[in-house]
Design a protein around this motif. Structure first.
Motif, PDB file in Angstrom:
ATOM      1  N   LYS A  50       0.845  -1.179   0.000  1.00  0.00           N
ATOM      2  CA  LYS A  50       0.000   0.000   0.000  1.00  0.00           C
ATOM      3  C   LYS A  50       0.887   1.237   0.000  1.00  0.00           C
ATOM      4  CE  LYS A  50      -4.055  -2.065   2.179  1.00  0.00           C
ATOM      5  NZ  LYS A  50      -5.048  -1.975   3.275  1.00  0.00           N
ATOM      6  N   LEU A  51       0.916   1.929  -1.130  1.00  0.00           N
ATOM      7  CA  LEU A  51       1.713   3.136  -1.281  1.00  0.00           C
ATOM      8  C   LEU A  51       0.745   4.276  -1.584  1.00  0.00           C
ATOM      9  CD1 LEU A  51       4.501   4.498  -1.497  1.00  0.00           C
ATOM     10  CD2 LEU A  51       4.467   3.934  -3.935  1.00  0.00           C
ATOM     11  N   PHE A  52       0.691   5.249  -0.684  1.00  0.00           N
ATOM     12  CA  PHE A  52      -0.245   6.356  -0.823  1.00  0.00           C
ATOM     13  C   PHE A  52       0.526   7.639  -1.137  1.00  0.00           C
ATOM     14  CE2 PHE A  52      -2.242   3.353   2.112  1.00  0.00           C
ATOM     15  CZ  PHE A  52      -3.463   3.142   1.484  1.00  0.00           C
ATOM     16  N   MET A  53       0.009   8.406  -2.075  1.00  0.00           N
ATOM     17  CA  MET A  53       0.600   9.680  -2.468  1.00  0.00           C
ATOM     18  C   MET A  53      -0.456  10.772  -2.399  1.00  0.00           C
ATOM     19  SD  MET A  53       3.845   9.358  -3.383  1.00  0.00           S
ATOM     20  CE  MET A  53       5.045   8.203  -4.033  1.00  0.00           C
ATOM     21  N   ARG A  54      -0.084  11.932  -1.850  1.00  0.00           N
ATOM     22  CA  ARG A  54      -0.964  13.096  -1.909  1.00  0.00           C
ATOM     23  C   ARG A  54      -0.573  13.914  -3.131  1.00  0.00           C
ATOM     24  NH1 ARG A  54      -1.255  15.809   3.304  1.00  0.00           N
ATOM     25  NH2 ARG A  54      -3.340  14.936   3.526  1.00  0.00           N
ATOM     26  N   ALA A  55      -1.568  14.205  -3.962  1.00  0.00           N
ATOM     27  CA  ALA A  55      -1.317  15.007  -5.158  1.00  0.00           C
ATOM     28  C   ALA A  55      -1.105  16.458  -4.776  1.00  0.00           C
ATOM     29  CB  ALA A  55      -2.490  14.877  -6.125  1.00  0.00           C
ATOM     30  N   LEU A  56      -0.074  17.059  -5.348  1.00  0.00           N
ATOM     31  CA  LEU A  56       0.238  18.459  -5.072  1.00  0.00           C
ATOM     32  C   LEU A  56      -0.032  19.341  -6.284  1.00  0.00           C
ATOM     33  CD1 LEU A  56       3.549  17.948  -3.076  1.00  0.00           C
ATOM     34  CD2 LEU A  56       1.227  18.167  -2.197  1.00  0.00           C
ATOM     35  N   PHE A  57      -0.863  18.841  -7.189  1.00  0.00           N
ATOM     36  CA  PHE A  57      -1.264  19.618  -8.346  1.00  0.00           C
ATOM     37  C   PHE A  57      -2.583  19.043  -8.870  1.00  0.00           C
ATOM     38  CE2 PHE A  57       1.110  16.041  -9.830  1.00  0.00           C
ATOM     39  CZ  PHE A  57       0.554  15.666 -11.053  1.00  0.00           C
ATOM     40  N   ASP A  58      -3.302  19.845  -9.640  1.00  0.00           N
ATOM     41  CA  ASP A  58      -4.538  19.390 -10.274  1.00  0.00           C
ATOM     42  C   ASP A  58      -4.194  18.687 -11.580  1.00  0.00           C
ATOM     43  OD1 ASP A  58      -5.877  20.615  -8.218  1.00  0.00           O
ATOM     44  OD2 ASP A  58      -6.373  22.421  -9.363  1.00  0.00           O
ATOM     45  N   TYR A  59      -4.971  17.646 -11.903  1.00  0.00           N
ATOM     46  CA  TYR A  59      -4.724  16.944 -13.162  1.00  0.00           C
ATOM     47  C   TYR A  59      -6.047  16.544 -13.799  1.00  0.00           C
ATOM     48  CZ  TYR A  59      -3.214  13.559 -16.616  1.00  0.00           C
ATOM     49  OH  TYR A  59      -3.015  12.877 -17.791  1.00  0.00           O
ATOM     50  N   ASP A  60      -6.215  16.921 -15.064  1.00  0.00           N
ATOM     51  CA  ASP A  60      -7.374  16.535 -15.861  1.00  0.00           C
ATOM     52  C   ASP A  60      -6.854  15.928 -17.156  1.00  0.00           C
ATOM     53  OD1 ASP A  60      -9.675  16.199 -17.282  1.00  0.00           O
ATOM     54  OD2 ASP A  60     -10.418  18.244 -17.032  1.00  0.00           O
ATOM     55  N   PRO A  61      -7.065  14.615 -17.360  1.00  0.00           N
ATOM     56  CA  PRO A  61      -6.536  13.984 -18.573  1.00  0.00           C
ATOM     57  C   PRO A  61      -7.091  14.574 -19.855  1.00  0.00           C
ATOM     58  CG  PRO A  61      -8.028  12.500 -17.404  1.00  0.00           C
ATOM     59  CD  PRO A  61      -7.764  13.662 -16.499  1.00  0.00           C
ATOM     60  N   ASN A  62      -8.284  15.178 -19.792  1.00  0.00           N
ATOM     61  CA  ASN A  62      -8.854  15.777 -20.996  1.00  0.00           C
ATOM     62  C   ASN A  62      -8.053  16.988 -21.468  1.00  0.00           C
ATOM     63  OD1 ASN A  62     -11.084  13.972 -21.140  1.00  0.00           O
ATOM     64  ND2 ASN A  62     -12.104  15.120 -19.512  1.00  0.00           N
ATOM     65  N   ASP A  63      -7.273  17.574 -20.564  1.00  0.00           N
ATOM     66  CA  ASP A  63      -6.451  18.725 -20.922  1.00  0.00           C
ATOM     67  C   ASP A  63      -4.998  18.344 -21.184  1.00  0.00           C
ATOM     68  OD1 ASP A  63      -8.698  20.287 -20.531  1.00  0.00           O
ATOM     69  OD2 ASP A  63      -8.209  20.719 -18.435  1.00  0.00           O
ATOM     70  N   ASP A  64      -4.699  17.036 -21.163  1.00  0.00           N
ATOM     71  CA  ASP A  64      -3.317  16.580 -21.304  1.00  0.00           C
ATOM     72  C   ASP A  64      -3.142  15.885 -22.651  1.00  0.00           C
ATOM     73  OD1 ASP A  64      -0.755  15.726 -21.057  1.00  0.00           O
ATOM     74  OD2 ASP A  64      -1.084  14.421 -19.329  1.00  0.00           O
ATOM     75  N   PRO A  65      -2.490  16.521 -23.612  1.00  0.00           N
ATOM     76  CA  PRO A  65      -2.293  15.876 -24.919  1.00  0.00           C
ATOM     77  C   PRO A  65      -1.298  14.723 -24.876  1.00  0.00           C
ATOM     78  CG  PRO A  65      -1.109  17.966 -24.825  1.00  0.00           C
ATOM     79  CD  PRO A  65      -1.915  17.867 -23.566  1.00  0.00           C
ATOM     80  N   ALA A  66      -0.537  14.599 -23.794  1.00  0.00           N
ATOM     81  CA  ALA A  66       0.491  13.562 -23.720  1.00  0.00           C
ATOM     82  C   ALA A  66      -0.026  12.241 -23.165  1.00  0.00           C
ATOM     83  CB  ALA A  66       1.659  14.050 -22.858  1.00  0.00           C
ATOM     84  N   VAL A  67      -1.241  12.218 -22.589  1.00  0.00           N
ATOM     85  CA  VAL A  67      -1.731  10.991 -21.972  1.00  0.00           C
ATOM     86  C   VAL A  67      -1.966   9.934 -23.051  1.00  0.00           C
ATOM     87  CG1 VAL A  67      -4.155  11.700 -22.063  1.00  0.00           C
ATOM     88  CG2 VAL A  67      -3.421  10.035 -20.358  1.00  0.00           C
ATOM     89  N   PRO A  68      -1.520   8.690 -22.832  1.00  0.00           N
ATOM     90  CA  PRO A  68      -1.688   7.651 -23.867  1.00  0.00           C
ATOM     91  C   PRO A  68      -3.138   7.365 -24.201  1.00  0.00           C
ATOM     92  CG  PRO A  68      -0.107   6.958 -22.188  1.00  0.00           C
ATOM     93  CD  PRO A  68      -0.755   8.202 -21.684  1.00  0.00           C
ATOM     94  N   CYS A  69      -4.003   7.361 -23.175  1.00  0.00           N
ATOM     95  CA  CYS A  69      -5.423   7.083 -23.398  1.00  0.00           C
ATOM     96  C   CYS A  69      -6.227   7.821 -22.334  1.00  0.00           C
ATOM     97  CB  CYS A  69      -5.678   5.570 -23.319  1.00  0.00           C
ATOM     98  SG  CYS A  69      -7.390   5.118 -23.604  1.00  0.00           S
ATOM     99  N   LYS A  70      -7.020   8.784 -22.765  1.00  0.00           N
ATOM    100  CA  LYS A  70      -7.756   9.614 -21.815  1.00  0.00           C
ATOM    101  C   LYS A  70      -8.738   8.797 -20.981  1.00  0.00           C
ATOM    102  CE  LYS A  70      -7.454  13.682 -24.832  1.00  0.00           C
ATOM    103  NZ  LYS A  70      -6.372  14.319 -24.081  1.00  0.00           N
TER     104      LYS A  70
END
Length: 591
Positions: free
Chosen positions: A227-247
């Motif tokens: 169990k590895l938990f990470m707190r995100a320190l930024f907002d992320y929306d895959p619809n705004d990311d052209p680099a994501v392999p598959c939205k």
């Protein structure tokens, strides 16, 4: 089978063994034990059972009928026509019972030896060269995706599984692995097909989806138990990311969300679940390396504040919230000793912070609450309102100073008045969160004063310069860091134009209006603070309307007090784990 003669021979053999044991007096105890064993009734019963089994095996029983169910059905029909007597009715009812019919059906299956497994013959087209390792996998299709991405191998042109999403149907089946080659879907050959042409085959499937797969030559098992938990320190929306392999395969999240990372094997795209959304299926999130590498160029340069120990007007107004802070201009000015954030050689945007669940015992002290923000943003006002709203819950530290006590001041209430020697000794012993000199006198916030407030069972509100958070960022204090951010410059012009703050002049009643330069400095300072200390923040509040910001902050701190589970940095409890070996893969479709 033992004949009667053989059986009597066995008995005579046992008797001779028993009589032979009586002459060995040198090991009398052992032979007495053997004699008692041979005399056991159970041993003789075993011989009888063995004899019966051998007789049954020799007879080789065969069924009298192999279609008893059919005969019973015919008999039941005849009995229906002769329902006059009670015994006939009872027999007809017995033959009609489902349990009796099932029993006869099983009898016929055994008699006809219909229980032998049989496999359908393989078609000729499945017996190609190098296809001895082909396997057929059937997965039940639901409304959720199967949980895998596919891509075309550039070297061979084959369609291969690029990723298996943790928690999806493919992962739970354990039958499909990364690197497996897909040959067919529901009997349709995938040769010369592109990944986007395969997706309609899957979306149009009903019930089951059948794959013909050539397993990968080697399969690396990824650990899904840790169990590895990470707190995100930024907002992320895959619809705004052209680099994501598959939205469709990616996970959207907001700053502060806790993510459970289940795979870090890919250098660029990790797999994670966002806690709180009720889904156990993992999706893609940008890795720390990818975010730092590709986003750093997008971050515009920040204006860096001045050097340490300078005193720009309006950076931080009050040293503490004393009962006479409005009257004492010196206390307000003395807080501004450490002014600047030091520029770094390279500023990296915040990414993720490893966290672990913390279950606070009611007997434990409250977590320290640290408020940070640029000068003029209203940190002191928020702290003042919190203290007034619930003085039994919230408390503030009393600062230390080396100047003389005035006639109207009280030791331990306005300040702790100490000698220069004692103050400098505490500096050498690292007993101050922050300190500085003003008009020849030392002023500082001591760790002892923080301990005093927390020992009273209160939530200690601490207002420190951002680059001093590290002094209390420990498992001892478990600080909850709140970043107070200014609103847009347009809103600042409306809400702060007539706001006033104390100046550096001796006249405590003098005040000045915020200028356009003050607004720009406030926003630039906030951006610099966030870029350098954003990884330490637990909460962010925009202080446009101070009343709204206060209510939001108070509710948040009350929820923190009552929360059963809180998330704290893992480094406070344990060391950070070593990342697993990683392999790069690029997907072309989401199935």
């Amino acid at each position: 089978m033992l004949s009667r003669t053989e059986h009597r021979g066995v008995c005579r053999l046992i008797s001779s063994v028993m009589s032979g044991t009586e002459s060995h007096t040198d090991r009398e105890e052992d032979y007495r034990f053997l004699h008692s064993m041979l005399m056991e009734k159970k041993l003789h019963l075993l011989f009888k059972i063995h004899e019966r089994l051998r007789r049954f095996e020799k007879r080789g029983p065969v069924p009298v009928q192999d279609h008893a169910a059919g005969l019973a059905s015919d008999l039941a029909e005849e009995l229906i026509c002769q329902c006059g007597r009670d015994r006939v009715k009872e027999l007809a009812a017995l033959l009609s019972k489902p349990n009796f019919k099932s029993l006869l059906s099983v009898h016929d299956a055994v008699a006809q030896r219909d229980f032998e497994p049989s496999l359908p013959p393989l078609s000729d087209d499945s017996l190609e060269d190098d296809q001895d390792s082909v396997k057929i996998v059937s997965l039940v299709k639901t409304k959720d995706p199967l949980g895998a991405t596919i891509r075309r191998d550039r070297a061979t042109g084959a369609i291969v599984v690029a990723r298996i999403m943790r928690g999806g149907a493919a992962d739970k089946s354990g039958l499909i692995h990364e690197g497996d080659e897909l040959k067919e879907v529901n009997g349709v050959s995938l040769e010369h097909m592109k990944p986007k042409e395969i997706l309609p085959l899957l979306t149009g499937s009903q019930g089951e989806v059948t794959f013909k797969i050539v397993p990968a030559s080697t399969t690396e098992e990824m650990s899904s138990n840790k169990k590895l938990f990470m707190r995100a320190l930024f907002d992320y929306d895959p619809n705004d990311d052209p680099a994501v392999p598959c939205k469709d395969a990616a996970v959207a999240f907001k700053r502060g969300d806790v993510l459970r990372v289940v795979s870090m094997e890919d250098d660029t795209w990790w797999q994670a679940c966002r806690l709180g959304d009720g889904s156990t299926r993992a999706g893609l999130i940008p890795s720390q390396q990818l975010h730092e590498r590709s986003r750093v160029a997008l971050q515009r340069p920040k204006r860096i504040l001045g050097p340490s120990l300078s005193f720009p007007a309006g950076l931080r107004r009050s040293f503490r919230l004393g009962r006479k802070s409005g009257r004492d201009g010196e206390a307000a000015r003395s807080k501004r000793w450490s002014a600047g954030l030091h520029p770094r050689s390279s500023i990296r945007p915040p990414t993720y912070k490893e966290v672990i669940p913390y279950h606070r015992d009611p007997k434990d002290r409250h977590r320290l609450v640290v408020l940070v923000g640029p000068g003029g943003v209203g940190v002191d006002e928020l702290k003042r309102r919190l203290l007034i709203s619930d003085p039994d819950l919230f408390g503030v530290t009393v600062p230390y100073t080396t100047r003389e006590r005035s006639r109207l001041e009280t030791e331990g209430v306005d300040y702790h008045f100490v000698s220069v020697h004692m103050f400098e000794e505490d500096i050498l012993n690292h007993r101050f969160v922050e300190y500085g000199r003003y008009k020849g006198h030392y002023y500082g916030t001591s760790l002892d004063s923080v301990h005093r407030v927390m020992a009273e069972g209160k939530v200690c509100l601490l207002d420190v310069h951002p680059n001093k958070i590290k002094h209390v960022y420990t498992s001892e204090f478990k600080p909850y860091v709140v970043f107070v951010r200014p609103p847009s410059i347009e809103e600042l012009r409306i809400t702060r134009r007539r706001a006033k703050f104390l100046s550096d002049e001796e006249d405590e009643n003098s005040a000045r209006i915020f200028t356009e330069e003050d607004f720009e400095d406030m926003i630039n300072s906030a951006e610099t603070i966030e870029s350098q200390c954003g990884h330490l923040f637990d909460k962010e509040i925009v202080n446009g309307d101070v009343a709204v910001a206060f209510r939001e902050l108070k509710v948040d701190l009350e929820n923190l007090k009552e929360a059963k589970v809180q998330w704290i940095p893992a480094k406070w409890i344990c060391s950070l784990p070593t990342n697993a070996q990683r392999s790069v893969g690029h997907s072309g479709g989401w199935i």
